[in-house]
Scaffold this motif. Structure first.
Motif, PDB file in Angstrom:
ATOM      1  N   ASP A 230       1.069  -1.297  -0.135  1.00  0.00           N
ATOM      2  CA  ASP A 230       0.243  -0.323   0.171  1.00  0.00           C
ATOM      3  C   ASP A 230       0.584   0.657   0.236  1.00  0.00           C
ATOM      4  O   ASP A 230       0.393   2.493  -0.304  1.00  0.00           O
ATOM      5  CB  ASP A 230      -1.578  -0.212   1.399  1.00  0.00           C
ATOM      6  CG  ASP A 230      -0.074   0.134   2.641  1.00  0.00           C
ATOM      7  OD1 ASP A 230       1.174  -0.029   2.243  1.00  0.00           O
ATOM      8  OD2 ASP A 230      -0.999   0.155   4.314  1.00  0.00           O
ATOM      9  N   GLY A 231       1.965   0.743   0.248  1.00  0.00           N
ATOM     10  CA  GLY A 231       2.766   2.316  -0.184  1.00  0.00           C
ATOM     11  C   GLY A 231       2.830   3.021   1.346  1.00  0.00           C
ATOM     12  O   GLY A 231       3.463   4.478   1.267  1.00  0.00           O
ATOM     13  N   ILE A 232       2.320   2.440   2.572  1.00  0.00           N
ATOM     14  CA  ILE A 232       2.202   2.905   3.859  1.00  0.00           C
ATOM     15  C   ILE A 232       3.412   2.840   5.340  1.00  0.00           C
ATOM     16  O   ILE A 232       3.236   1.424   4.583  1.00  0.00           O
ATOM     17  CB  ILE A 232       0.716   3.138   4.085  1.00  0.00           C
ATOM     18  CG1 ILE A 232       0.047   3.642   2.961  1.00  0.00           C
ATOM     19  CG2 ILE A 232       0.440   4.446   5.577  1.00  0.00           C
ATOM     20  CD1 ILE A 232      -1.397   4.059   3.209  1.00  0.00           C
ATOM     21  N   ALA A 233       3.859   3.074   5.476  1.00  0.00           N
ATOM     22  CA  ALA A 233       5.628   2.757   6.842  1.00  0.00           C
ATOM     23  C   ALA A 233       4.229   2.467   7.717  1.00  0.00           C
ATOM     24  O   ALA A 233       3.990   3.753   8.396  1.00  0.00           O
ATOM     25  CB  ALA A 233       6.394   3.780   6.548  1.00  0.00           C
ATOM     26  N   GLY A 234       3.502   1.450   8.282  1.00  0.00           N
ATOM     27  CA  GLY A 234       2.565   1.517   9.882  1.00  0.00           C
ATOM     28  C   GLY A 234       4.068   0.854  10.279  1.00  0.00           C
ATOM     29  O   GLY A 234       4.821   0.541   9.918  1.00  0.00           O
ATOM     30  N   PRO A 235       3.356   0.048  11.346  1.00  0.00           N
ATOM     31  CA  PRO A 235       4.417  -0.759  12.180  1.00  0.00           C
ATOM     32  C   PRO A 235       4.717  -1.971  11.479  1.00  0.00           C
ATOM     33  O   PRO A 235       5.347  -2.985  12.165  1.00  0.00           O
ATOM     34  CB  PRO A 235       3.119  -1.059  13.374  1.00  0.00           C
ATOM     35  CG  PRO A 235       2.252   0.732  13.657  1.00  0.00           C
ATOM     36  CD  PRO A 235       1.968   0.617  11.674  1.00  0.00           C
ATOM     37  N   ALA A 236       4.055  -2.304  10.700  1.00  0.00           N
ATOM     38  CA  ALA A 236       3.984  -4.069  10.192  1.00  0.00           C
ATOM     39  C   ALA A 236       5.614  -3.626   9.365  1.00  0.00           C
ATOM     40  O   ALA A 236       6.681  -4.338   8.980  1.00  0.00           O
ATOM     41  CB  ALA A 236       3.359  -4.605   9.345  1.00  0.00           C
TER      42      ALA A 236
END
Length: 261
Positions: A230-236
């Motif tokens: 998704d191109g989003i840097a979250g915790p995972a």
């Protein structure tokens, strides 16, 4: 080693030149001048590619323009042009190819074009051959700077820059997201994310701005890591990045094996 590479190449192993990944380079016109025949030297000087005086032939600011400069020089004498160029993460001079144990300048350049691994091997060979391992291990920055950057290292403040870079790397921590990092985000957390991607081989500017290139690199990493793309840097995603070996860890293994050899 990371401190040295940060000064020499800002820890960037490759840049895209006409769609092909290439190492970062710097051309030295006075080195080129010394390696030419009389007729070649005349042609090179006429085209503004060589000079007897160091610093006369200036390097363009962009790597694209530097590669164009080297390619022009190579049209006069390919081997001499590549010998007069410094290559890769450690900016090792092509003129050292024989001293470093390579069979030819072409073998040296092939190593530089073998990505971060090849460039680290070049850098390691030079440090070992120049007798600088102990200075680096002891953090004797002036001794290392003299051997790696040259007698004029104090004019460049090279030893103090090394010390500062080393302190920075030893105090760095992996980024943790207090918010999701995505397209349009800015700040120190984005800069830390970009640094992690660069350390894992991605060609990316570290500017603290989450733009299309950062998003593309992150999506590629997510795809390789088996995460949601998704191109989003979250915790995972940040956890997966932290768990993925960086080229700095490969560097340690390469250096230790080279010393044993």
């Amino acid at each position: 080693m990371a401190a040295v590479a940060s000064l020499e190449s800002a820890l960037q192993a490759e840049i895209l030149i006409s769609g092909t990944p290439q190492p970062l380079i710097r051309f030295e016109g006075h080195y080129f001048d010394r390696r030419l025949s009389a007729s070649e030297r005349e042609a090179a000087r006429r085209q503004g590619l060589s000079s007897a005086t160091a610093g006369t032939i200036r390097n363009p600011s962009s790597q694209e323009a530097r590669w164009a400069l080297v390619n022009r020089a190579a049209s006069i004498n390919r081997a001499a042009a590549h010998e007069a160029t410094s290559w890769g993460l450690g900016q090792v001079m092509g003129a050292h190819w024989s001293w470093l144990g390579y069979s030819s300048i072409d073998a040296f350049v092939a190593e530089a074009r073998a990505g971060a691994d090849g460039q680290l091997r070049l850098m390691t060979r030079y440090i070992i051959k120049a007798g600088l391992v102990e200075a680096l291990r002891k953090h004797d920055w002036p001794s290392f700077a003299r051997g790696y950057n040259g007698p004029a290292y104090r004019q460049n403040d090279y030893d103090r820059k090394l010390a500062r870079a080393y302190r920075q790397f030893t105090s760095q921590q992996a980024p943790t997201a207090t918010a999701l990092l995505k397209l349009g985000a800015r700040g120190t957390q984005v800069r830390a994310l970009q640094s992690q991607l660069v350390e894992r081989g991605y060609v990316l500017g570290v500017d603290g701005i989450f733009g299309p290139q950062t998003e593309a690199c992150l999506k590629h990493f997510q795809k390789v890591a088996g995460l949601a793309v998704d191109g989003i840097a979250g915790p995972a995603t940040l956890k997966a990045l932290a768990a993925t070996p960086s080229w700095l860890e490969w560097l340690k293994d390469i250096l230790l094996r080279a010393i044993r050899i």
